[in-house]
Design an enzyme around this catalytic site. Sequence first.
Site, PDB file in Angstrom:
ATOM      1  N   ARG A  84      53.221  45.149  31.796  1.00 57.58           N
ATOM      2  CA  ARG A  84      53.235  45.065  33.260  1.00 57.58           C
ATOM      3  C   ARG A  84      53.663  46.378  33.915  1.00 57.58           C
ATOM      4  NH1 ARG A  84      53.742  39.017  35.314  1.00 57.58           N
ATOM      5  NH2 ARG A  84      52.282  40.011  36.732  1.00 57.58           N
ATOM      6  N   ARG A 131      53.830  45.956  40.281  1.00 58.62           N
ATOM      7  CA  ARG A 131      55.217  45.520  40.373  1.00 58.62           C
ATOM      8  C   ARG A 131      56.130  46.517  41.053  1.00 58.62           C
ATOM      9  NH1 ARG A 131      57.416  41.146  36.277  1.00 58.62           N
ATOM     10  NH2 ARG A 131      55.856  39.600  36.805  1.00 58.62           N
ATOM     11  N   ARG A 139      48.844  47.070  47.342  1.00 61.58           N
ATOM     12  CA  ARG A 139      48.980  45.612  47.263  1.00 61.58           C
ATOM     13  C   ARG A 139      49.197  44.982  48.643  1.00 61.58           C
ATOM     14  NH1 ARG A 139      49.285  41.203  46.742  1.00 61.58           N
ATOM     15  NH2 ARG A 139      50.068  39.831  45.110  1.00 61.58           N
ATOM     16  N   ASP A 171      45.363  39.788  35.140  1.00 58.15           N
ATOM     17  CA  ASP A 171      46.266  38.661  34.909  1.00 58.15           C
ATOM     18  C   ASP A 171      45.633  37.779  33.848  1.00 58.15           C
ATOM     19  OD1 ASP A 171      48.737  37.133  36.434  1.00 58.15           O
ATOM     20  OD2 ASP A 171      47.324  35.761  35.467  1.00 58.15           O
ATOM     21  N   TYR A 201      48.923  26.519  31.828  1.00 51.42           N
ATOM     22  CA  TYR A 201      48.688  26.651  33.279  1.00 51.42           C
ATOM     23  C   TYR A 201      47.618  25.675  33.745  1.00 51.42           C
ATOM     24  CZ  TYR A 201      51.506  30.949  33.557  1.00 51.42           C
ATOM     25  OH  TYR A 201      52.532  31.853  33.547  1.00 51.42           O
TER      26      TYR A 201
END
Lengths: 341, 341
Positions: A24, A28, A37, A73, A150
């Site tokens: 990652r 972030r 973003r 992702d 998920y």
Amino acid sequence: MPDPLLVRAARLEQVERTPVWYMRQAGRSLPEYRAIRAQHDLFAICRQPELCAEVTLQPVHRHGVDAAVIYSDIVLPVTGMGVSVNLVEGVGPVVDAPLRTAGDLRRLRPLHPQEALPWVLDSIRLVRAALEPERAVVGFVGGPFTVAGYLIEGGPSRAFAETKRCMYAEPRFWHGLMERLTAAFEAYAVAQVGAGADLIQVFDSWVGVLSAADYHEFVAPYSARILDAVVAPTIHFATGATHLLTELRAAGGDVLGLDWRVPLGQGWQAVGHDRGVQGNLEPALLLGPFARVAREADRILADAGRRPGHIFNLGHGVLPATDPDVLGLLREHVHERTASR
Amino acid sequence: MPDPLLVRAARLEQVERTPVWYMRQAGRSLPEYRAIRAQHDLFAICRQPELCAEVTLQPVHRHGVDAAVIYSDIVLPVTGMGVSVNLVEGVGPVVDAPLRTAGDLRRLRPLHPQEALPWVLDSIRLVRAALEPERAVVGFVGGPFTVAGYLIEGGPSRAFAETKRCMYAEPRFWHGLMERLTAAFEAYAVAQVGAGADLIQVFDSWVGVLSAADYHEFVAPYSARILDAVVAPTIHFATGATHLLTELRAAGGDVLGLDWRVPLGQGWQAVGHDRGVQGNLEPALLLGPFARVAREADRILADAGRRPGHIFNLGHGVLPATDPDVLGLLREHVHERTASR
């Protein structure tokens, strides 16, 4: 031209210094990422190859790490299979209509990456073209258990109670779902390598909620197929899975990703020295004083002892609160400590 | 009159059958509990000793288990220290004003259980008086890390990033908080035993997010003090903590609670046979076919081999979706399989 450092390390070759990258790392904590973003959501960035390549390359420029990991992702490919997923801020992936029965499997289309996710492959091509040859492009796929979790829970879960119930009580549904995810992730991983990814990491982040016996019965055969399908070197990663290391090894991976819970030397012992290991600094340490970070990095490097096959990384993804400068300092520290003279 | 079966098992005495109880057996899946819960929230039930005793005894009557575990929550005692906590449905404990700095510690009053939580002690007295002498009353306290995590994060967390940041970066705050929680939980555990609890379980549910080295430095000294303060037998429990078993053992506990991730025999080996072990059936198995539950219970019992010191339990709390009848069937199964002839 030699292969990228990370590829040679993953093949257990003796290398000139220990390669470093961070799970990652793209996104972030980087301000230059946050600026992008603010205008685009995660999936929107993924669908614009120029933007995705930019975000992917930002941490490479800033931190000097040995790999670019494609900004994406693990739930992204299921959007190409007909499942609607939203990434909800502060929550995680939320699936509009969770899958629970064998009938629900009809909603899952086979994945044709070139048609469904061409922009991911274009992003990889752009990154590979822009990146120096000594640095690697890391592509990734989710582990089949974690993604199934998920899809069944409908979002993040701690207990994975419904997922496990399906495993135990709905074998036709469970194995049907795993078959479909496996076929999709095989195709997706192969397509990423075709587009220029030098390594593939399988992120089965939450599979550590299973006992070894359940992992063996319900997950291992599928993970093994995905890992086997990839001709490039593979990294097989899970968290909270110290109790699964021998099972994860058996399922495959040239390199096993270790989280911070197990001392690297002990983890490598469990995995076997005929495989590489990646890891495993506690990500939260980066929120504290750097002296402690450096001490822990040195302990990890001492554990590894420059044995071929160590890739330095955190034990899990970069935490959003991380000061990006610390990631660069740490990369520098590891390179200095491990450079051959 | 002999001591309760569970107490004798915890002391590693040879017993006539393996004792059985379930973490979170009180509440959750029982319809007779849900009827009460529809009228009162969790803390309100705790504050009414007759109601609390009723809820505590319901699963004993229904399942025939060898212990009553006091209906409560690990965050309850901090409400007696001046912290406002709400149990939010589907979320968990939410702290109105999280603690983050040494200055925040001024908001934490010392805990005087007799004044702040007299109703817990009254509930224990009522349960002890109502229960057959061969059954045990289990009291509990939260582990200091897990409760500190709620106080710092402000609610449930997966990464415990802020908690760890405080550990690494704010030693005065961290150790001050742990000192205060330790003193409070010591007093609370001692008071529960004084009121009639036969055993105390320390639930450090989420401490498995720490490496062994961090556990040793930041948590073990505090857990050890709490476990040492209790004259009754103690059970020391954590989940996802296979990598911490020798550290948990060193911190204390007559019995170490194992989650479902580790085969019981292997976990007991790690803990040492001079201690008892509790566990460790996968709670989600109870959502599936009973044949699989029975097979897994038999495997656990074969691992234990009737060695003194095994307490049968799940590997974590009863899941809300569990059919309560299955809990009774499982108790019966374990009793039948282990009864001395």
